[in-house]
Design an enzyme around this catalytic site. Structure first.
Site, PDB file in Angstrom:
ATOM      1  N   LYS A   1       0.846  -1.189   0.000  1.00 26.20           N
ATOM      2  CA  LYS A   1       0.000   0.000   0.000  1.00 26.20           C
ATOM      3  C   LYS A   1       0.882   1.240   0.000  1.00 26.20           C
ATOM      4  O   LYS A   1       1.919   1.282   0.671  1.00 26.20           O
ATOM      5  CB  LYS A   1      -0.905  -0.030   1.227  1.00 26.20           C
ATOM      6  CG  LYS A   1      -1.927   1.082   1.326  1.00 26.20           C
ATOM      7  CD  LYS A   1      -2.796   0.861   2.569  1.00 26.20           C
ATOM      8  CE  LYS A   1      -3.820   1.962   2.767  1.00 26.20           C
ATOM      9  NZ  LYS A   1      -4.664   1.716   3.957  1.00 26.20           N
TER      10      LYS A   1
ATOM     11  N   SER B   1      -9.498   2.175   2.885  1.00 25.43           N
ATOM     12  CA  SER B   1      -8.317   2.855   2.352  1.00 25.43           C
ATOM     13  C   SER B   1      -7.346   1.888   1.684  1.00 25.43           C
ATOM     14  O   SER B   1      -6.572   2.294   0.827  1.00 25.43           O
ATOM     15  CB  SER B   1      -7.618   3.662   3.448  1.00 25.43           C
ATOM     16  OG  SER B   1      -6.988   2.845   4.393  1.00 25.43           O
TER      17      SER B   1
ATOM     18  N   SER C   1     -10.067  -0.634   7.355  1.00 26.66           N
ATOM     19  CA  SER C   1      -9.410  -0.396   6.065  1.00 26.66           C
ATOM     20  C   SER C   1      -8.590  -1.563   5.535  1.00 26.66           C
ATOM     21  O   SER C   1      -8.083  -1.491   4.420  1.00 26.66           O
ATOM     22  CB  SER C   1      -8.536   0.858   6.139  1.00 26.66           C
ATOM     23  OG  SER C   1      -9.345   2.007   6.051  1.00 26.66           O
TER      24      SER C   1
END
Length: 521
Positions: free
Chosen positions: A121, A201, A225
């Site tokens: 990420k 997210s 998330s």
């Protein structure tokens, strides 16, 4: 003692994976290239292959990390233009893979992740690669050092394949954000239905895994998330107990709740990646992944997610009961108070923690400068213009304020009691609830439709949670969220492996442009 507990779990899951083969049959490939793992020329199906199976092939010389990494790079090139999950690939990925091949040839491998391609990420500091949190404010210069978790992955021989898109600033900028959108990467689409949202997210990590663009991915969670994008993209996501994975070098929201964690298409790969991320720091406990019989699972229904999701949960409960588990209905207490307190506490913590992080990077040096950057850069406003959360955080009480301290203390107490008391009263091994509703249509003007209360108790308490695929509403995946007590990650992964095998709920995405809603199945 802790290392032995997680190592035992990993060994048992590896044996189970090799004996059982792929956990579920794969769906027919779509014309757009979805599910094309079986046509890679590797002799493995990237949709269903597990890390133990890949390592067995690399050990006997019938597969190399270089070939595997090349296959994933080709998939990214072919499929990612449809879903926009991968921001960039690492130009050194094939060199990393070649080094792993050398270790395999000389019998000097570093463990089960050696040679395995991993996506990160884009809020995880990665030396030599931009780390932006989705914001143009951080796009100018890469960080000088790796996050601690990236160091662990490199030390384990993993191939850092690239960075995934995310909801900008981990969805902590505007009151009505659109998940999966960032000024750096644009909008990530759900691979199952392209006009639907990927949630949370860690949207790019979940969507990339659903499309089989890497073997595993790293997400981060403050509340939901990791697990929501896992559920909504039909993959597995593990939010570890707070503190088991280092936060160092990860763009923060709150040190009191933030954690990185592994995401994969199956529990075994998730567990093996968690072992690396945590350095084996998991509590000892029973590790029999085949045993659903005799387990007591508390079923927490969430009617607010709709009747189709409830039908998936009802069917799941019947399947678990048929396998010998005792399923009892529960309602963890204190949820309303948790929802009242969590957001104000996060505002104070974000101001403190983002100021500390920005001081280590080029660009805006604190939250006030970041707010000004967004005001003066129109590209930051192309999906939604708001930065209300930034502005509220700037005005929030400091974390030294007695009112804030009392708020966080009450949050910690009530969140832990909500789980501990429920599990003790009903003698439970875990609590299970829906991870997510069917994915909503992505709409910048409206924003998200993501009030999903199941992730909050463990997120606030710092306890572990694990989402595994449970079923579908039309073409849209729904996950089952398993929760347990503090540092019960090993037991939770073991239970998750048993639930995964029983439900057989995974199927490959078909990259449909749109779909209606209807009965669950």
């Amino acid at each position: 003692m802790r290392k032995r507990g997680l190592a035992t779990l990993s060994a048992i899951l590896v044996v189970g994976s090799l004996c059982a083969g792929a956990p579920q049959p794969r769906a027919e490939a779509a014309d757009s290239g979805g599910g094309a793992g079986s046509s890679t020329g590797l002799g493995v199906d990237l949709d269903t292959v597990t890390i133990p199976e890949l390592q067995a092939r690399m050990a006997d010389g019938s597969l190399t990390s270089s070939a595997l990494t090349s296959a994933y790079l080709r998939r990214i090139k072919a499929i990612d233009p449809t879903i926009h999950a991968v921001l960039r690939t690492d130009p050194t990925a094939l060199r990393q893979a070649a080094a792993s091949d050398t270790r395999h040839r000389h019998g000097a491998t570093r463990g089960p992740l050696d040679g395995i391609p991993v996506l990160l990420k884009d809020n995880v500091n990665t030396r030599g690669l931009p780390t932006t949190a989705g914001s143009l404010a951080l796009a100018g210069s890469p960080p000088d050092t790796d996050a601690a978790l990236v160091t662990r992955l490199r030390d384990a021989g993993a191939v850092i394949l690239g960075k995934t898109n995310l909801s900008e600033w981990a969805n902590f900028r505007a009151t009505k954000p659109t998940s999966g959108w960032s000024a750096v990467g644009g909008q990530t689409n759900n691979p199952y239905v392209l006009d639907r949202n990927p949630c949370g997210s860690s949207a790019g990590s979940g969507a990339a895994l659903a499309a089989s663009l890497a073997q595993v991915a790293i997400g981060t969670e403050t509340d939901g998330s990791i697990v929501c994008p896992a559920g909504m993209n039909g993959v597995v996501g593990h939010k570890p107990s707070l503190g088991l994975v280092s936060q160092a070098g990860v763009v923060p929201i709150s040190a009191e709740q933030d954690t990185a964690g592994p995401m994969a298409r199956n529990v075994i790969d998730t567990a093996l990646t968690f072992s690396v991320l945590s350095g084996g720091r998991a509590a000892d406990g029973p590790t029999n992944p085949g045993a659903l019989r005799g387990k007591r699972i508390g079923l927490w229904r969430l009617p607010s997610l709709g009747p189709d999701v409830d039908a998936v949960l009802t069917r799941t409960a019947k399947q678990l009961s048929t396998a010998g588990a005792e399923v009892v209905e529960v309602t963890p207490p204190y949820q309303q108070r948790l929802s009242e307190l969590e957001f104000p506490a996060l505002l104070s913590e974000f101001h403190r923690d983002i100021d500390a992080y920005l001081a280590t990077r080029e660009g805006p040096r604190n939250l006030a400068e970041l707010i000004e950057f967004n005001r003066t850069h129109p590209a930051e406003q192309t999906c939604f213009a708001g930065q209300e959360l930034f502005e509220q955080a700037l005005a929030a009480p400091a974390t030294t304020d007695p009112e804030y301290r009392a708020m966080r203390a009450e949050l910690k107490d009530l969140s832990r009691r909500s789980i501990d008391e429920t599990m003790a009263t009903h003698h439970l091994d875990a609590i299970a609830s829906p991870t997510n509703p069917p994915a909503w249509t992505t709409d910048c003007a409206r924003g998200d439709n993501d009030v999903i209360p199941s992730s909050t108790p463990t997120a606030v308490a710092g306890y572990p949670s694990l989402s595994v695929p449970a079923g579908f509403v039309d073409e849209l995946p729904v996950g089952l969220l398993l929760m347990a007590g503090d540092h019960a990650d090993t037991e939770l992964l073991s239970l998750g492996a048993a639930v995964e095998r029983r439900l057989h709920a995974w199927r490959a995405p078909r990259y449909l442009p749109s779909v209606g809603t209807g009965a669950s199945r």
